[in-house]
Design a protein around this motif. Sequence first.
Motif, PDB file in Angstrom:
ATOM      1  N   UNK A  45       0.813  -1.201  -0.125  1.00 45.86           N
ATOM      2  CA  UNK A  45      -0.145   0.127   0.801  1.00 45.86           C
ATOM      3  C   UNK A  45       1.008   1.485   0.251  1.00 45.86           C
ATOM      4  N   UNK A  46       1.459   1.130  -1.143  1.00 46.83           N
ATOM      5  CA  UNK A  46       2.470   1.993  -1.693  1.00 46.83           C
ATOM      6  C   UNK A  46       1.650   3.965  -0.730  1.00 46.83           C
ATOM      7  N   UNK A  47       0.780   4.338  -1.197  1.00 45.93           N
ATOM      8  CA  UNK A  47       0.261   5.135  -1.476  1.00 45.93           C
ATOM      9  C   UNK A  47      -0.107   6.084   0.451  1.00 45.93           C
ATOM     10  N   UNK A  48      -0.286   4.858   0.856  1.00 46.60           N
ATOM     11  CA  UNK A  48      -0.889   5.259   1.901  1.00 46.60           C
ATOM     12  C   UNK A  48       0.319   5.474   2.791  1.00 46.60           C
ATOM     13  N   UNK A  49       1.631   4.173   3.082  1.00 48.80           N
ATOM     14  CA  UNK A  49       2.499   3.653   3.786  1.00 48.80           C
ATOM     15  C   UNK A  49       3.984   4.980   3.177  1.00 48.80           C
ATOM     16  N   UNK A  50       4.691   5.273   1.960  1.00 49.26           N
ATOM     17  CA  UNK A  50       5.650   5.361   1.425  1.00 49.26           C
ATOM     18  C   UNK A  50       5.263   7.016   1.171  1.00 49.26           C
ATOM     19  N   UNK A  51       6.652   7.528   1.200  1.00 45.11           N
ATOM     20  CA  UNK A  51       7.091   8.375   0.742  1.00 45.11           C
ATOM     21  C   UNK A  51       8.043   8.755  -0.722  1.00 45.11           C
ATOM     22  N   UNK A  52       8.108   9.755  -1.395  1.00 49.17           N
ATOM     23  CA  UNK A  52       9.035   9.635  -2.513  1.00 49.17           C
ATOM     24  C   UNK A  52       9.956  10.439  -2.579  1.00 49.17           C
ATOM     25  N   UNK A  53      11.401  10.401  -2.274  1.00 53.63           N
ATOM     26  CA  UNK A  53      12.201  10.618  -2.530  1.00 53.63           C
ATOM     27  C   UNK A  53      13.868  10.877  -4.057  1.00 53.63           C
ATOM     28  N   UNK A  54      14.249  11.276  -3.754  1.00 50.49           N
ATOM     29  CA  UNK A  54      15.760  10.913  -4.931  1.00 50.49           C
ATOM     30  C   UNK A  54      16.659  10.393  -3.734  1.00 50.49           C
ATOM     31  N   UNK A  55      17.516   9.867  -4.745  1.00 51.25           N
ATOM     32  CA  UNK A  55      19.014   9.871  -4.481  1.00 51.25           C
ATOM     33  C   UNK A  55      20.258   9.954  -5.181  1.00 51.25           C
ATOM     34  N   UNK A  56      20.989  10.766  -4.710  1.00 47.48           N
ATOM     35  CA  UNK A  56      22.002  11.212  -5.729  1.00 47.48           C
ATOM     36  C   UNK A  56      23.116  10.277  -5.488  1.00 47.48           C
ATOM     37  N   UNK A  57      23.578   9.842  -6.682  1.00 53.83           N
ATOM     38  CA  UNK A  57      24.010   9.116  -6.496  1.00 53.83           C
ATOM     39  C   UNK A  57      25.475   9.522  -6.688  1.00 53.83           C
ATOM     40  N   UNK A  58      26.449   8.171  -5.834  1.00 52.73           N
ATOM     41  CA  UNK A  58      27.546   8.692  -5.867  1.00 52.73           C
ATOM     42  C   UNK A  58      28.798   8.116  -6.516  1.00 52.73           C
ATOM     43  N   UNK A  59      28.257   6.594  -6.145  1.00 56.23           N
ATOM     44  CA  UNK A  59      29.217   5.713  -6.559  1.00 56.23           C
ATOM     45  C   UNK A  59      28.106   4.755  -6.714  1.00 56.23           C
ATOM     46  N   UNK A  60      29.021   3.459  -7.333  1.00 59.10           N
ATOM     47  CA  UNK A  60      27.966   2.218  -6.737  1.00 59.10           C
ATOM     48  C   UNK A  60      29.486   0.882  -6.779  1.00 59.10           C
ATOM     49  N   UNK A  61      28.780  -0.104  -6.248  1.00 59.32           N
ATOM     50  CA  UNK A  61      29.715  -1.015  -6.513  1.00 59.32           C
ATOM     51  C   UNK A  61      28.885  -3.102  -6.360  1.00 59.32           C
ATOM     52  N   UNK A  62      29.888  -3.552  -6.978  1.00 58.51           N
ATOM     53  CA  UNK A  62      29.314  -5.066  -6.620  1.00 58.51           C
ATOM     54  C   UNK A  62      30.187  -5.306  -5.780  1.00 58.51           C
ATOM     55  N   UNK A  63      29.447  -5.628  -4.687  1.00 61.32           N
ATOM     56  CA  UNK A  63      29.728  -6.325  -3.290  1.00 61.32           C
ATOM     57  C   UNK A  63      29.613  -8.058  -3.582  1.00 61.32           C
ATOM     58  N   UNK A  64      30.409  -9.418  -3.202  1.00 60.12           N
ATOM     59  CA  UNK A  64      31.010  -9.924  -3.999  1.00 60.12           C
ATOM     60  C   UNK A  64      30.626 -11.360  -2.395  1.00 60.12           C
TER      61      UNK A  64
END
Length: 163
Positions: A45-64
């Motif tokens: 029930x995303x409309x009731x229990x969720x808020x929208x935010x934005x993430x500005x990505x600095x880095x991404x890594x593959x965790x092995x």
Amino acid sequence: MKNTFKLFLVLFLIFNIMGSIVVTIVDLYKNRYFQEYENLKSLKNGKLYMTVDFLFIKSGTQDRGSDNGIGSYVIQGTLLSNNSEIELAIGKQEFLGTDLRRQPLYRSKLTGDFFLKNAPEEYYNYKFISFYIGIYLKFSFYIIIGIVIYLTIKHIKNRKYRI
């Protein structure tokens, strides 16, 4: 064939017992016992229990992982709403979509956990499965405790009337 099935069943029970005890105790200690249930409720029930935010990505890594297994893709970045730094394990890099600088996120009002907003269905299926496994392990903990109490009482009764 029959012995293989018995071995599989015994190993499943051993891992179920260990997993349920560890998951239940850790979640009780960290005060997040109902987190899986609340995240399920939030995602359904995303409309009731969720808020929208934005993430500005600095880095991404593959965790092995610890044994160079499959692991998961982890992104680090800054939230638009309060400029806090977060790290989010998303599974696969393909779940990010086309914009690799900015990602819309859902934030659960109940738990504060973050989820990708425009991710494919596979991402949400993975999340649902992990929530259901967590709920199953916590529920099986009480069944295990019940069996242990029953066997202990049975053992005490047998010892009490033995000559």
